[in-house]
Design a protein around this motif. Structure first.
Motif, mmCIF file in Angstrom:
data_model
loop_
_atom_site.group_PDB
_atom_site.id
_atom_site.type_symbol
_atom_site.label_atom_id
_atom_site.label_comp_id
_atom_site.label_asym_id
_atom_site.label_seq_id
_atom_site.Cartn_x
_atom_site.Cartn_y
_atom_site.Cartn_z
ATOM 1 N N PHE A 97 0.784 -1.234 0.000
ATOM 2 C CA PHE A 97 0.000 0.000 0.000
ATOM 3 C C PHE A 97 0.819 1.288 0.000
ATOM 4 O O PHE A 97 0.250 2.368 -0.178
ATOM 5 C CB PHE A 97 -0.948 -0.012 1.196
ATOM 6 C CG PHE A 97 -1.968 -1.117 1.121
ATOM 7 C CD1 PHE A 97 -3.037 -1.033 0.248
ATOM 8 C CD2 PHE A 97 -1.838 -2.263 1.891
ATOM 9 C CE1 PHE A 97 -3.970 -2.054 0.153
ATOM 10 C CE2 PHE A 97 -2.768 -3.295 1.802
ATOM 11 C CZ PHE A 97 -3.833 -3.182 0.930
ATOM 12 N N ALA A 98 2.141 1.202 0.189
ATOM 13 C CA ALA A 98 2.969 2.418 0.150
ATOM 14 C C ALA A 98 4.038 2.317 -0.927
ATOM 15 O O ALA A 98 5.051 3.011 -0.879
ATOM 16 C CB ALA A 98 3.607 2.657 1.518
ATOM 17 N N ARG A 99 3.806 1.450 -1.898
ATOM 18 C CA ARG A 99 4.785 1.239 -2.971
ATOM 19 C C ARG A 99 4.988 2.496 -3.809
ATOM 20 O O ARG A 99 6.050 2.698 -4.400
ATOM 21 C CB ARG A 99 4.311 0.085 -3.857
ATOM 22 C CG ARG A 99 5.322 -0.350 -4.897
ATOM 23 C CD ARG A 99 6.548 -0.963 -4.272
ATOM 24 N NE ARG A 99 7.370 -1.626 -5.279
ATOM 25 C CZ ARG A 99 8.581 -2.100 -5.048
ATOM 26 N NH1 ARG A 99 9.118 -1.988 -3.842
ATOM 27 N NH2 ARG A 99 9.267 -2.689 -6.003
ATOM 28 N N GLY A 100 3.986 3.364 -3.857
ATOM 29 C CA GLY A 100 4.112 4.594 -4.619
ATOM 30 C C GLY A 100 5.279 5.440 -4.155
ATOM 31 O O GLY A 100 5.983 6.061 -4.961
ATOM 32 N N CYS A 114 1.363 -0.662 13.443
ATOM 33 C CA CYS A 114 2.419 0.335 13.666
ATOM 34 C C CYS A 114 3.719 -0.068 12.983
ATOM 35 O O CYS A 114 4.505 0.795 12.573
ATOM 36 C CB CYS A 114 2.630 0.549 15.161
ATOM 37 S SG CYS A 114 1.205 1.313 15.968
ATOM 38 N N GLY A 115 3.958 -1.371 12.843
ATOM 39 C CA GLY A 115 5.105 -1.823 12.061
ATOM 40 C C GLY A 115 4.972 -1.403 10.608
ATOM 41 O O GLY A 115 5.940 -0.976 9.965
ATOM 42 N N THR A 116 3.755 -1.501 10.080
ATOM 43 C CA THR A 116 3.473 -1.048 8.715
ATOM 44 C C THR A 116 3.737 0.447 8.589
ATOM 45 O O THR A 116 4.306 0.914 7.589
ATOM 46 C CB THR A 116 2.017 -1.354 8.343
ATOM 47 O OG1 THR A 116 1.768 -2.746 8.498
ATOM 48 C CG2 THR A 116 1.722 -0.945 6.906
ATOM 49 N N LEU A 117 3.348 1.218 9.603
ATOM 50 C CA LEU A 117 3.573 2.663 9.581
ATOM 51 C C LEU A 117 5.059 3.000 9.593
ATOM 52 O O LEU A 117 5.488 3.954 8.928
ATOM 53 C CB LEU A 117 2.886 3.314 10.788
ATOM 54 C CG LEU A 117 1.357 3.343 10.774
ATOM 55 C CD1 LEU A 117 0.828 3.986 12.054
ATOM 56 C CD2 LEU A 117 0.830 4.090 9.552
ATOM 57 N N ILE A 138 8.504 6.992 2.847
ATOM 58 C CA ILE A 138 8.183 8.405 2.664
ATOM 59 C C ILE A 138 9.427 9.274 2.840
ATOM 60 O O ILE A 138 9.682 10.191 2.043
ATOM 61 C CB ILE A 138 7.082 8.843 3.661
ATOM 62 C CG1 ILE A 138 5.759 8.144 3.318
ATOM 63 C CG2 ILE A 138 6.889 10.357 3.632
ATOM 64 C CD1 ILE A 138 4.683 8.325 4.377
ATOM 65 N N ALA A 139 10.218 8.997 3.880
ATOM 66 C CA ALA A 139 11.434 9.776 4.128
ATOM 67 C C ALA A 139 12.419 9.623 2.983
ATOM 68 O O ALA A 139 13.034 10.598 2.541
ATOM 69 C CB ALA A 139 12.074 9.329 5.446
ATOM 70 N N ALA A 176 4.945 3.909 19.045
ATOM 71 C CA ALA A 176 6.125 4.639 18.551
ATOM 72 C C ALA A 176 6.104 4.719 17.027
ATOM 73 O O ALA A 176 6.697 5.628 16.447
ATOM 74 C CB ALA A 176 7.405 3.948 19.027
ATOM 75 N N GLY A 177 5.406 3.782 16.384
ATOM 76 C CA GLY A 177 5.280 3.821 14.928
ATOM 77 C C GLY A 177 4.540 5.054 14.448
ATOM 78 O O GLY A 177 4.880 5.637 13.407
ATOM 79 N N ILE A 178 3.523 5.476 15.215
ATOM 80 C CA ILE A 178 2.768 6.694 14.874
ATOM 81 C C ILE A 178 3.654 7.919 15.068
ATOM 82 O O ILE A 178 3.653 8.843 14.253
ATOM 83 C CB ILE A 178 1.493 6.793 15.735
ATOM 84 C CG1 ILE A 178 0.577 5.588 15.470
ATOM 85 C CG2 ILE A 178 0.753 8.096 15.463
ATOM 86 C CD1 ILE A 178 -0.637 5.517 16.367
#
Length: 260
Positions: free
Chosen positions: A75-78, A150-153, A160-161, A236-238
């Motif tokens: 879901f974050a491959r973009g 949260c691991g996914t996040l 993203i970074a 902590a993931g958030i």
């Protein structure tokens, strides 16, 4: 959310046009990580335990991280492929649309073949839980869900970074693989088996230890202190993804069009 789900539906339909190819790829994605799991199995078959951790406990750790990473890749491959949008100038198109750039990049690419990896990790998760002598109470189940979400996040935050640096470098940074692929492989084992500096880095800088090791201690009944702290450590993931999104905003602000 309606627009995001439309992105999901459109890309899912396009990727399943050639169904045999899609399912073969999904099966391949499920089987490939089994080589890593086989290595885990043979290591514990040889040594029995590793610093007090049994095979099924390590398998549970492996499954949680594997599931989190597969969700992030799907879901974050973009963001993982974002550098190509900057290099080609296609990011300009996203800027003129009346929607968040985060949403548009997030919806620009989905890897549904990664569902094979998810299924493999889910099977190992359920299998290891069944083999371990523990009672999965409601708080422990909630903690388990928090670990995965949260691991996914965290993995999405790394994507993203890394994508944010493309505003200055044009190309994606290969060093990011140290924190994505490398972090995934590292986090598949209990954090206590590593050197202290590794444990500190992956607890306080990139908090993978907060979503796999610390809450796992609570689920397994190994806590030393207030259990609530172990239960809430996945949050902590958030906290981690917030500065990643801020870095993205700074990058967008400094973006210069290619003019093409």
């Amino acid at each position: 959310m309606y627009l995001y789900l439309k992105y999901v539906a459109i890309l899912f339909k396009s990727q399943t046009q050639y169904r045999l190819s899609f399912w073969l790829l999904a099966i391949g994605q499920a089987l490939t990580p089994l080589t890593v799991f086989a290595g885990l199995y043979f290591m514990f078959a040889q040594f029995g335990q590793v610093k007090g951790w049994s095979f099924y406990e390590a398998a549970l750790c492996y499954a949680i991280v594997g599931l989190s990473f597969a969700l992030a890749e799907t879901f974050a491959r973009g963001f993982d492929m974002f550098s190509t949008l900057v290099a080609s100038g296609d990011f300009d198109r996203l800027l003129v649309r009346p929607r968040s750039t985060v949403l548009q990049v997030l919806g620009s690419r989905f890897e549904f073949a990664r569902l094979g990896r998810m299924l493999q990790s889910l099977i190992i998760l359920l299998w290891s839980l069944n083999k371990l002598p523990l009672t999965l109470t409601a708080p422990k189940l909630l903690t388990l869900i928090l670990m995965i979400v949260c691991g996914t996040l965290i993995f999405a935050g790394i994507f993203i970074a890394t994508a944010s640096f493309s505003f200055w470098t044009i190309q994606g940074l290969e060093v990011a693989n140290v924190f994505t692929d490398g972090g995934r492989e590292m986090a598949k084992y209990p954090l206590s088996i590593y050197e202290k500096w590794v444990a500190v880095f992956f607890t306080y800088i990139i908090p993978l230890g907060c979503v796999n090791y610390l809450p796992l201690l609570y689920i397994l009944g190994r806590t030393d202190g207030h259990e609530i702290l172990y239960m809430l450590s996945p949050l902590a993931g958030i906290v981690f993804i917030i500065p990643c999104l801020l870095l993205w905003k700074i990058g967008v602000r400094h973006y210069c069009s290619t003019g093409s």
